[in-house]
Each structure stands twice: as structure tokens, then as C-alpha cells.
Design an enzyme around this catalytic site. Structure first.
Site, short mmCIF file in Angstrom:
data_model
loop_
_atom_site.label_atom_id
_atom_site.label_comp_id
_atom_site.label_asym_id
_atom_site.label_seq_id
_atom_site.Cartn_x
_atom_site.Cartn_y
_atom_site.Cartn_z
N GLY A 1 17.34 -50.12 -39.80
CA GLY A 1 15.98 -50.67 -39.90
C GLY A 1 15.02 -49.69 -39.27
O GLY A 1 15.06 -49.47 -38.05
N ALA A 2 14.19 -49.08 -40.12
CA ALA A 2 13.25 -48.05 -39.61
C ALA A 2 11.83 -48.59 -39.57
O ALA A 2 10.88 -47.88 -39.82
CB ALA A 2 13.34 -46.80 -40.48
N PHE B 1 8.99 -50.96 -37.16
CA PHE B 1 8.40 -50.68 -35.84
C PHE B 1 9.46 -50.68 -34.74
O PHE B 1 9.50 -49.79 -33.89
CB PHE B 1 7.31 -51.71 -35.53
CG PHE B 1 6.06 -51.49 -36.34
CD1 PHE B 1 5.29 -50.36 -36.15
CD2 PHE B 1 5.68 -52.40 -37.30
CE1 PHE B 1 4.13 -50.15 -36.90
CE2 PHE B 1 4.53 -52.21 -38.06
CZ PHE B 1 3.75 -51.07 -37.86
N GLY C 1 12.80 -50.40 -35.02
CA GLY C 1 13.82 -49.38 -35.20
C GLY C 1 13.32 -47.98 -34.92
O GLY C 1 13.99 -47.17 -34.26
N ARG D 1 10.57 -68.08 -34.36
CA ARG D 1 11.66 -67.16 -34.70
C ARG D 1 12.63 -67.81 -35.69
O ARG D 1 13.19 -67.16 -36.55
CB ARG D 1 12.39 -66.72 -33.43
CG ARG D 1 11.54 -65.87 -32.51
CD ARG D 1 12.32 -65.39 -31.29
NE ARG D 1 11.50 -64.55 -30.42
CZ ARG D 1 10.79 -65.01 -29.38
NH1 ARG D 1 10.83 -66.29 -29.07
NH2 ARG D 1 10.08 -64.18 -28.64
N ASN E 1 16.66 -63.47 -42.68
CA ASN E 1 17.29 -62.46 -41.82
C ASN E 1 18.81 -62.60 -41.77
O ASN E 1 19.52 -61.61 -41.60
CB ASN E 1 16.68 -62.50 -40.42
CG ASN E 1 15.30 -61.84 -40.41
OD1 ASN E 1 14.86 -61.31 -41.43
ND2 ASN E 1 14.63 -61.85 -39.27
N ASN F 1 15.73 -61.31 -35.34
CA ASN F 1 15.52 -62.71 -34.96
C ASN F 1 15.91 -63.68 -36.06
O ASN F 1 15.86 -63.31 -37.24
CB ASN F 1 14.03 -62.90 -34.61
CG ASN F 1 13.76 -62.58 -33.16
OD1 ASN F 1 14.54 -62.96 -32.28
ND2 ASN F 1 12.65 -61.90 -32.90
N ARG G 1 8.95 -59.06 -19.28
CA ARG G 1 7.67 -59.78 -19.45
C ARG G 1 7.38 -60.63 -18.22
O ARG G 1 6.24 -60.67 -17.73
CB ARG G 1 7.72 -60.66 -20.70
CG ARG G 1 7.62 -59.84 -21.97
CD ARG G 1 7.65 -60.70 -23.22
NE ARG G 1 7.35 -59.88 -24.39
CZ ARG G 1 7.79 -60.11 -25.62
NH1 ARG G 1 8.60 -61.15 -25.85
NH2 ARG G 1 7.46 -59.32 -26.62
N HIS H 1 16.64 -66.80 -26.33
CA HIS H 1 15.38 -66.13 -26.62
C HIS H 1 14.54 -67.15 -27.37
O HIS H 1 14.68 -67.30 -28.57
CB HIS H 1 15.68 -64.92 -27.49
CG HIS H 1 14.53 -63.97 -27.62
ND1 HIS H 1 13.74 -63.59 -26.58
CD2 HIS H 1 14.08 -63.28 -28.70
CE1 HIS H 1 12.84 -62.72 -27.00
NE2 HIS H 1 13.02 -62.52 -28.29
N1 NAD Z 1 15.13 -59.50 -29.91
C1 NAD Z 1 13.89 -59.27 -29.58
O1 NAD Z 1 13.52 -59.34 -28.43
C2 NAD Z 1 12.91 -58.87 -30.66
C3 NAD Z 1 11.64 -58.41 -30.31
C4 NAD Z 1 10.77 -57.99 -31.33
C5 NAD Z 1 11.19 -58.06 -32.67
N2 NAD Z 1 12.42 -58.53 -32.95
C6 NAD Z 1 12.91 -58.62 -34.34
O2 NAD Z 1 13.29 -57.33 -34.81
C7 NAD Z 1 13.25 -57.30 -36.24
C8 NAD Z 1 12.52 -56.03 -36.70
O3 NAD Z 1 11.18 -56.04 -36.27
P1 NAD Z 1 10.16 -54.89 -36.73
O4 NAD Z 1 8.91 -55.13 -35.98
O5 NAD Z 1 10.83 -53.58 -36.67
O6 NAD Z 1 9.96 -55.29 -38.28
P2 NAD Z 1 9.52 -54.27 -39.47
O7 NAD Z 1 9.12 -55.13 -40.62
O8 NAD Z 1 8.55 -53.27 -38.95
O9 NAD Z 1 10.86 -53.49 -39.83
C9 NAD Z 1 11.99 -54.09 -40.39
C10 NAD Z 1 12.67 -53.01 -41.22
O10 NAD Z 1 13.93 -53.52 -41.67
C11 NAD Z 1 14.15 -52.92 -42.95
N3 NAD Z 1 15.21 -53.66 -43.66
C12 NAD Z 1 15.16 -54.84 -44.29
N4 NAD Z 1 16.35 -55.13 -44.84
C13 NAD Z 1 17.18 -54.12 -44.55
C14 NAD Z 1 18.55 -53.84 -44.83
N5 NAD Z 1 19.30 -54.69 -45.53
N6 NAD Z 1 19.07 -52.66 -44.36
C15 NAD Z 1 18.33 -51.80 -43.64
N7 NAD Z 1 17.04 -52.02 -43.34
C16 NAD Z 1 16.46 -53.16 -43.79
C17 NAD Z 1 12.80 -53.01 -43.63
O11 NAD Z 1 12.70 -52.16 -44.75
C18 NAD Z 1 11.87 -52.61 -42.48
O12 NAD Z 1 11.60 -51.21 -42.46
C19 NAD Z 1 12.56 -58.62 -36.65
O13 NAD Z 1 13.53 -59.55 -37.07
C20 NAD Z 1 11.90 -59.08 -35.37
O14 NAD Z 1 11.70 -60.48 -35.33
C21 NAD Z 1 13.28 -58.93 -31.99
#
Ligand code: NAD
Length: 317
Positions: free
Chosen positions: A14-15, A17, A19, A96, A103, A128, A159, A183
Site C-alpha cells: 500500500g503506497a 499516505f 505506506g 473504523r 478492507n 482498519n 497521542r 483501537h
Molecule cells: N492502525 C492505525 O493506527 C491507523 C492509522 C491511520 C490509518 N490507518 C489505516 O491505514 C490504511 C491506509 O491508510 P492511508 O492513509 O495510507 O490510505 P490511502 O488511501 O492513502 O492508501 C491506501 C493505499 O492502498 C492501496 N491498495 C488498495 N488495495 C490494495 C491491494 N489489494 N494491494 C496493494 N495496495 C492496495 C491503494 O491503492 C492506496 O494507494 C487505512 O485502512 C487506514 O484506516 C490505520
């Protein structure tokens, strides 16, 4: 200048924000040989990798970043650590849990691919809803439970620490806090283990102020989402996941609050839950049990039952 020892490969799936910032932090640590950044989108991970690599002469690190688009896993083979960030983030007003079906499909598919290509990896899940996606990733990979963990507690704790430091106008380094549980709504703050310059938090802040800060912490993700309007937090979250990956490759034994498989600790069994754990080359070396007050322990049990019910459902998603 002495050459820094670098070892191993970490893949960030996942590239987006989360990733891309995780990949950047991991590269800047300069402790891995290679950071592989992948996505289903063609060109995005390749472009980000090129950009990060061109920062190496300026920032002075040698770790190579490799971008792989189009949903391919070529180049990720034999990764020591895999961080799964693939999946949708929240939009304002969403919980979430609203993300669970979409997801789950993504995380299951990613986990199955990781199991084939990097069968010995330690998995760090961040997608999430976190506790459920961590449980699903373990099911889909069939990896030993200690090799699959989720990132949430490091972020929630950071936080909480930030909120306390800002309230008291003291350096963040003088504040220690802890959150356990899940979470989300059943996050369990642990005031009995929180200190400011070594003094109990309850000595330096009134109960209603602590409650306010706990509330703000619990809603910390939503607060950022509401301001950004599109997408969710990623600077603090990526710092947390990157530290976990680093603790694995360095086999550091660092104790961190993570989402880990709990098997008898605190009188709780058979669930992925936010607890403190010693992190090393094999993932979770050991869950660290703390003395909790009766109400904190009750909160942890409540969180365990809430996530247990939801984790039982993920097998069908
Ligand atoms: N655990 C935590 O504390 C926490 C904190 C912030 C965000 N998150 C979660 O992290 C996840 C990513 O957030 P983000 O801000 O990077 O979102 P984002 O939309 O910027 O990036 C998600 C990326 O995943 C890619 N993707 C989708 N399906 C895919 C697959 N099958 N294989 C490879 N890549 C794939 C998309 O193309 C996209 O580039 C979200 O589910 C978000 O809720 C978790």
C-alpha cells in the site's frame, strides 16, 4: 566513516499516505538493505521509490527503496518484515468499523500473497478496523500468532502523551502514558501507569482534566480526519509502524504497546488485543503483564470481549 550494518528486507504493501511515509521512515533509519513499496496502482510506488532514493545523498542513507506497482509481489520475496497498509482510510463521520467489508477483502488478498512470497515474515498490520484486520491477516496467512501483530497502541499512547504534555506545557519526553485494549471505542487508558517527570499523572492533573485528555486521545484519529476532510492521519501512525518494524529487524526486545495475540495474560485468552509486548526477530517475544487497577483490568476485559465478538466474524469476510 564506518559503514553502517544493514540487513534484511521490509515490504510495505500500500503506497498511500500511510505506506509511503512508513517506507520513507524505514529507509531513513538506514538499518535495512531494502525497502519494497507496493501497490495495486501502477507507477505510484515506482515513482515514490525513485523520489525517496534521490533523497539519499542529501539525508545520507544507503537503504534502497524499490517500488512495485500493478499488484505484483515480484521483488518482495523473502521479506523479513511486511507492513500491510493497503485499504481505505476513513472519511469524516465514518467509524473504523464502516471500513470492515471493503478492507477485509483487500487485507485477505494481500495476506494470502504475502504468505506465498514471504512465508517467514513478521507481519505488521495497520489497515482498519485494526484489531479485526490483524486477526484476519493471521487467519489468511496461517502464520504463527506471535508473528502477526497490529499497530495501534503505539499511536494511541503517543497521542495521549502529546495531549498530556500540551496540557501541562512540558516536554513530551517527560511524560509517560499507556493505553491498552482496542483501537477505537474500547481503548483502555491506564492512568495508574502514567507519569510526568516520574510523578503519577493523578498528582499533577485533576480527574476531570485527565478524563478530557483521555477522551481526546480516544477520538484522536477522528479529530485529524475531520480537519483533513479527505484521508486520515499518517505521520504519527507511520512513526509507530516503522518503530515496530525496526524493533523486529534489530531483534531489540523493545517493549511496545501493540495489538498482539493474548493467551492467558490478564486472565484473557484467544483474542488479538492491545497489550504491551516485547518485540524481536520472531515478532512478539512475550506479552508483558502490568499491575493494573481493578477498574483498568475490568476495562481491558470489556475491550477483549468487544473485539472477540467482532474478530469471530472476520473469518467469513
Ligand atoms: N492502525 C492505525 O493506527 C491507523 C492509522 C491511520 C490509518 N490507518 C489505516 O491505514 C490504511 C491506509 O491508510 P492511508 O492513509 O495510507 O490510505 P490511502 O488511501 O492513502 O492508501 C491506501 C493505499 O492502498 C492501496 N491498495 C488498495 N488495495 C490494495 C491491494 N489489494 N494491494 C496493494 N495496495 C492496495 C491503494 O491503492 C492506496 O494507494 C487505512 O485502512 C487506514 O484506516 C490505520
Amino acid at each position: 566513516m564506518a559503514e553502517r550494518a544493514r540487513r534484511g528486507k521490509v515490504t510495505v504493501v500500500g503506497a498511500g499516505f500511510y505506506g509511503s511515509t512508513t517506507a520513507l521512515r524505514l529507509a531513513e533509519y538506514d538499518v535495512f538493505d531494502t525497502v519494497v513499496l507496493t501497490d495495486i496502482v501502477e507507477g505510484k510506488p515506482e515513482g515514490l521509490a525513485l523520489d525517496i532514493n534521490q533523497s539519499r545523498p542529501i539525508e545520507g542513507f544507503e537503504t534502497r527503496v524499490v517500488g512495485v506497482g500493478g499488484g505484483s509481489y515480484a521483488g518482495t520475496e523473502g521479506s523479513d518484515v511486511v507492513v500491510i497498509t493497503a485499504g481505505l482510510p476513513r472519511r469524516p463521520g465514518m467509524s473504523r468499523m464502516d471500513l470492515i467489508e471493503t478492507n477485509a477483502g483487500i487485507v485477505r488478498q494481500v495476506a494470502e500473497n504475502v504468505a506465498k512470497t514471504s512465508p517467514n515474515a513478521v507481519l505488521i498490520v495497520v489497515s482498519n478496523p485494526l484489531d479485526e484486520m490483524t486477526a484476519l491477516a493471521q487467519l489468511a496467512t496461517g502464520f504463527p500468532k506471535h508473528k502477526v501483530m497490529g499497530q495501534a497502541g503505539m499511536l494511541d499512547t503517543a497521542r495521549f502523551t502529546t495531549n498530556v504534555a500540551e496540557e501541562l506545557d512540558v516536554p513530551v519526553s517527560s511524560v509517560r502514558t499507556l493505553t491498552l485494549g482496542s483501537h477505537g471505542d474500547t481503548m483502555v487508558p491506564v492512568p495508574s501507569r502514567c507519569t510526568v517527570d516520574g510523578r503519577p499523572l493523578t498528582d499533577v492533573l485533576a480527574a476531570d482534566r485527565i478524563e478530557h485528555l483521555v477522551d481526546r486521545t480516544r477520538n484522536g484519529g477522528a479529530e485529524v480526519v475531520a480537519l483533513l476532510k479527505t484521508g486520515s492521519a499518517y505521520f504519527a501512525p507511520s512513526a509507530a509502524a516503522a518503530r515496530m518494524a525496526r524493533a523486529v529487524i534489530e531483534d531489540s526486545g523493545a517493549v511496545m504497546p501493540v495489538c498482539a495475540w493474548v493467551d492467558g495474560e490478564y486472565g484473557i485468552s484467544g483474542v488479538y488485543l492491545g497489550v504491551e509486548a516485547e518485540i524481536g526477530r520472531q515478532g512478539v517475544k512475550k506479552v508483558v503483564e502490568r499491575d493494573l487497577s481493578d477498574s483498568e483490568l475490568a476495562g481491558l476485559h470489556e475491550a477483549a470481549e468487544a473485539v472477540r465478538a467482532k474478530q469471530a466474524d472476520v473469518a467469513d469476510l
